[in-house]
Design an enzyme around this catalytic site. Structure first.
Site, short mmCIF file in Angstrom:
data_model
loop_
_atom_site.label_atom_id
_atom_site.label_comp_id
_atom_site.label_asym_id
_atom_site.label_seq_id
_atom_site.Cartn_x
_atom_site.Cartn_y
_atom_site.Cartn_z
N GLY A 85 -0.74 10.73 8.46
CA GLY A 85 0.22 11.61 7.80
C GLY A 85 1.63 11.51 8.32
N GLY A 86 1.93 10.44 9.06
CA GLY A 86 3.28 10.26 9.57
C GLY A 86 3.55 10.95 10.89
CD GLU A 138 -4.41 4.77 8.45
OE1 GLU A 138 -3.67 4.65 9.43
OE2 GLU A 138 -4.44 5.78 7.73
CD GLU A 168 -4.85 4.45 4.11
OE1 GLU A 168 -3.68 4.11 4.37
OE2 GLU A 168 -5.21 5.63 4.00
CB VAL A 211 -6.19 15.12 -0.64
CG1 VAL A 211 -6.50 16.04 0.52
CG2 VAL A 211 -5.03 14.21 -0.28
CG ASN A 234 -7.90 7.49 5.88
OD1 ASN A 234 -7.32 8.20 6.69
ND2 ASN A 234 -7.25 6.56 5.18
CG LEU A 280 4.59 -6.01 7.55
CD1 LEU A 280 3.35 -6.23 6.71
CD2 LEU A 280 5.02 -7.31 8.22
NE ARG A 308 -9.23 12.36 6.07
CZ ARG A 308 -8.45 11.46 6.65
NH1 ARG A 308 -8.97 10.67 7.58
NH2 ARG A 308 -7.18 11.35 6.34
#
Length: 209
Positions: free
Chosen positions: A52-53, A175, A163, A182, A177, A91, A179
């Site tokens: 989420g940054g 990465e 991802e 959303v 996730n 990048l 799970r």
């Protein structure tokens, strides 16, 4: 796979291309700064346990590394309970492509296509598109098939999202996730499958349809 550093180490181990970076357990400033110089700037600092940054910093100047590492660690620890960091080569204008996957304990692995989430603001996704309007069909199928092969090598169970960064005709693992995200309704609309229901089936019966 929920930890970015461990996930990248595992991907490198099984031969999945990753963005050039640093994911060692040695977390003091010196090896991180030396690695950044070796990788080449601009560099992205990321929290190994987060998303989420938060805990993320884009660094163009080597002189900014020490202060950026300190602030990134602090934010990562507050947000995720861990101050472990990784580095990645930044990048210029990559596409951000993610693949919805499932796996069960019976050895069944499948995907529900890709989502293109390249339109972002401050590392937050604004628009999700499926299928990606940029990928040609051969590139799309190659990515989806390799992603299923990857999760099968991991013996992954449950729903998840892998991802990737797509740059100059090449995909790099970013990465995973581990799970339901959303944005999963985008894949549900495209595939006609209730992802939450499927996750419950895998957990209770151990088998995906």
């Amino acid at each position: 796979m929920g930890n970015k550093a461990e996930a990248k180490r595992k991907m490198i181990e099984i031969g999945v291309p990753c963005i050039p970076g640093y994911q060692s357990q040695e977390q003091s400033d010196k090896p991180l700064i030396e690695a950044a110089k070796e990788i080449g700037f601009p560099i992205m600092i990321k929290a190994a346990a987060g998303g989420g940054g938060r805990g993320m910093r884009l660094i163009d100047n080597p002189k900014d590394m020490e202060s950026a590492l300190s602030s990134a660690r602090s934010e990562a620890l507050r947000s995720f309970g861990s101050d472990e960091l990784i580095l990645e080569k930044a990048l210029e204008k990559p596409l951000h492509i993610e693949v919805q996957v499932f796996g069960d304990k019976h050895g069944n692995y499948l995907h529900m296509g890709e989502r293109d989430c390249s339109v972002q603001r401050k590392h937050q996704k604004l628009i999700e598109e499926s299928p990606s309007p940029v990928l040609d069909e051969k590139t799309r199928q190659d990515l989806l098939n390799k992603t299923v092969e990857m999760v099968s090598k991991l013996n992954y169970e449950g729903a998840g999202t892998v991802e990737f960064i797509y740059d100059n005709g090449k995909f790099f693992f970013l990465e995973m996730n581990t799970r339901i995200q959303v944005e999963h309704p985008v894949s549900e609309i495209r595939g006609g499958i209730d992802i939450v229901k499927e996750q419950i089936k895998i957990a209770s019966k151990g088998k995906t349809s």
